[in-house]
Design a protein around this motif. Structure first.
Motif, mmCIF file in Angstrom:
data_model
loop_
_atom_site.group_PDB
_atom_site.id
_atom_site.type_symbol
_atom_site.label_atom_id
_atom_site.label_comp_id
_atom_site.label_asym_id
_atom_site.label_seq_id
_atom_site.Cartn_x
_atom_site.Cartn_y
_atom_site.Cartn_z
ATOM 1 N N UNK A 281 0.857 -1.187 0.000
ATOM 2 C CA UNK A 281 0.000 0.000 0.000
ATOM 3 C C UNK A 281 0.893 1.236 0.000
ATOM 4 N N UNK A 282 0.637 2.139 -0.924
ATOM 5 C CA UNK A 282 1.367 3.408 -1.001
ATOM 6 C C UNK A 282 0.380 4.503 -0.596
ATOM 7 N N UNK A 283 0.502 4.974 0.651
ATOM 8 C CA UNK A 283 -0.447 5.941 1.204
ATOM 9 C C UNK A 283 0.144 7.348 1.175
ATOM 10 N N UNK A 284 -0.639 8.300 0.692
ATOM 11 C CA UNK A 284 -0.164 9.671 0.553
ATOM 12 C C UNK A 284 -0.681 10.546 1.690
ATOM 13 N N UNK B 225 -4.090 9.469 5.469
ATOM 14 C CA UNK B 225 -4.245 8.194 4.760
ATOM 15 C C UNK B 225 -3.304 7.136 5.324
ATOM 16 N N UNK B 226 -2.098 7.553 5.643
ATOM 17 C CA UNK B 226 -1.127 6.610 6.208
ATOM 18 C C UNK B 226 -1.655 6.010 7.510
ATOM 19 N N UNK B 227 -2.223 6.864 8.361
ATOM 20 C CA UNK B 227 -2.760 6.384 9.636
ATOM 21 C C UNK B 227 -3.941 5.444 9.435
ATOM 22 N N UNK C 169 3.731 2.044 2.660
ATOM 23 C CA UNK C 169 4.659 3.142 2.403
ATOM 24 C C UNK C 169 3.915 4.431 2.732
ATOM 25 N N UNK C 170 4.419 5.196 3.692
ATOM 26 C CA UNK C 170 3.823 6.491 4.038
ATOM 27 C C UNK C 170 4.573 7.567 3.277
#
Length: 364
Positions: A75-78, A82-84, A96-97
Motif C-alpha cells: 500500500x502506497x499511502x499519501x 491516509x497513512x494512519x 509506504x507512508x
C-alpha cells in the motif's frame, strides 16, 4: 507485484501529480491501482489512463473494500491521514507512508503528532521530500531508520515538450490567447493565494497600465477572484483561463511566473515554468524557498513577512523594464530546472522501495 495507491484528495495538485507520475513510470511488472475521492482528479486519471477506484469519501471502510478488491502486495499511502487509516485496517500488508506537505502540527506535541509518531513503527518506509521534515518533526525519533529523502519527481524535458511542441502547431492569432506578462498557475484555493496575485497585478498596473496577466486553474475561489477583478477594474488586464488540459503552453508564452502562495509542499508550477526559462517570483514558504533563488527569480518575502507585495511589485517592474536582468534570470531559470531534473533517479528509488518492502514481507 500489485500496488494500491491511496489518497483522500478529490482534486489535482502537487501531491496527486506525484502519485500519477509514479504510477505511469513503473515497469509493466508493477500493477498499480489508485483509490481516490471522486472529483476533478478523475479527469486527470482518465486522461493519463490510470486505473482507479473512485469513492465518495476515502475512509477506513473504503480502504478495506479496496484491499479486498485489489489484493495488493504493498500500500502506497499519501500524506499523514491516509497513512494512519491504512495502519488501522491492515497489519499484514507493507505500507509506504509518502509525505508531501509539512503542516505546523508535525513540529510540536499534540494529538496528531503523537498518533502519527506511534504509527511510524508500522510503516515499511516513510518517503519525505526534504530532510527538514524529519529533523523538525516532533516524532523524529520514531521516524529514525524509516525515512527516505526523495524530493519531488520533476521531468524538465517532458514538461518543455508539452508546452513547446503544441505551440509550434498553432497560428499566431491563436497563440495570442496564451501570451501574458504575468502568469498564475494553481488550484484556486486559499493556500495558493489567488487574491494576492490579483492585488499584485493591480499594483503593477499603476506603472504598466497595459499589463497582461493570466490565471490558470479551477477551484473554489474562482467566482470570488472574478468579483475582485471586477471591483478593482482589472477586466482588461487579467484573463481567467480556468482549468487547462495543458497549462504548459501558457508557461511557454508568459514572461514571469508569480507564486504568492501561503503554503507549498514543493511548488511544481515554479519548477515547470523554469523549464521554459521563465523567471519566478515566489513567497517565502515551503518548497519555494528551496527551488527559487536570485539567479532564477526572487523570493519576495521574509521570515516575518513571507508574502511581501511590495517586493513582488518591485521585482516585476525590474524584470519588465530591464532586458539584461530579465535575460540573466531567464538563463538562470533554465539552469535551475536542469539542476532539479531528477525524474529517472526518483522512479528508480521508488521501485527499489517497493522491491525491498515486497521481499521483506515474503520472508516473514
Amino acid at each position: 507485484m500489485t500496488i494500491l495507491h491511496i489518497s483522500k484528495s478529490s482534486t489535482y495538485s502537487g501531491m496527486e501529480n506525484v502519485a500519477i507520475n509514479i504510477i505511469k513510470a513503473m515497469p509493466e511488472k508493477i500493477h498499480s491501482v489508485y483509490l481516490t475521492a471522486t472529483g476533478s482528479i478523475e479527469t486527470k486519471l482518465l486522461e493519463q489512463d490510470v486505473e482507479y477506484i473512485g469513492v465518495e469519501k476515502v475512509d477506513e471502510a473504503a480502504i478495506k473494500r479496496a484491499i479486498e478488491e485489489v489484493q495488493p502486495d504493498i500500500i502506497h499511502a499519501y500524506e499523514y491521514d491516509c497513512s494512519l487509516m491504512c495502519t488501522k485496517v491492515t497489519d499484514t500488508i507493507p505500507i509506504i507512508s509518502h509525505l508531501y506537505s509539512f503542516p505546523k502540527w508535525v513540529q510540536k506535541i499534540g494529538p496528531k503528532s503523537v498518533i502519527y509518531g506511534g504509527a511510524c513503527k508500522n510503516f515499511a518506509k516513510i518517503i519525505i521530500p526534504v530532510k527538514k521534515v524529519e529533523e523538525k518533526a516532533w516524532f523524529r525519533d520514531k521516524m529514525e531508520g524509516k525515512t527516505v529523502v526523495l524530493g519531488t519527481p520533476f521531468n524538465a524535458v517532458r514538461i518543455f515538450e508539452k508546452g513547446y511542441l503544441p505551440g509550434k502547431e498553432m497560428s499566431k492569432e491563436k497563440l495570442e490567447g496564451y501570451k501574458s506578462d504575468l502568469l498564475f498557475v494553481g488550484y484556486l484555493t486559499d493556500n495558493k493565494n489567488p487574491y494576492e496575485f490579483v492585488r499584485i497585478v493591480n499594483e503593477v498596473k499603476k506603472t504598466h497600465p497595459d499589463i497582461k496577466a493570466v490565471m490558470v486553474g479551477g477551484g473554489d475561489l474562482g467566482s470570488e477572484c472574478l468579483e475582485l477583478i471586477g471591483k478593482l477594474g482589472l477586466g482588461d488586464n487579467i484573463k481567467m483561463a480556468g482549468l487547462q488540459h495543458n497549462p504548459y503552453i501558457y508557461m511557454n508564452y508568459t514572461k514571469i511566473l508569480v507564486a504568492p502562495s501561503k503554503f507549498e509542499g514543493f511548488g511544481m508550477a515554479v519548477a515547470e515554468a523554469m523549464a521554459f526559462g521563465k523567471p519566478v517570483l515566489a513567497s517565502k514558504v515551503g518548497g519555494l524557498v528551496l527551488n527559487v533563488n536570485d539567479d532564477c527569480g526572487k523570493i519576495c518575502g521574509t521570515d516575518k513577512k513571507p508574502i511581501d507585495r511590495e517586493a513582488f511589485v518591485r521585482n516585476i517592474n525590474e524584470l519588465l523594464e530591464n532586458e539584461e536582468i530579465y535575460r540573466m534570470k531567464s538563463e538562470g531559470a533554465r539552469k535551475r530546472a536542469k539542476d532539479i531534473n531528477n525524474f529517472d533517479e526518483y522512479m528508480e528509488e521508488v521501485l527499489k522501495i517497493y522491491e525491498d518492502a515486497y521481499d521483506a514481507s515474503t520472508k516473514n
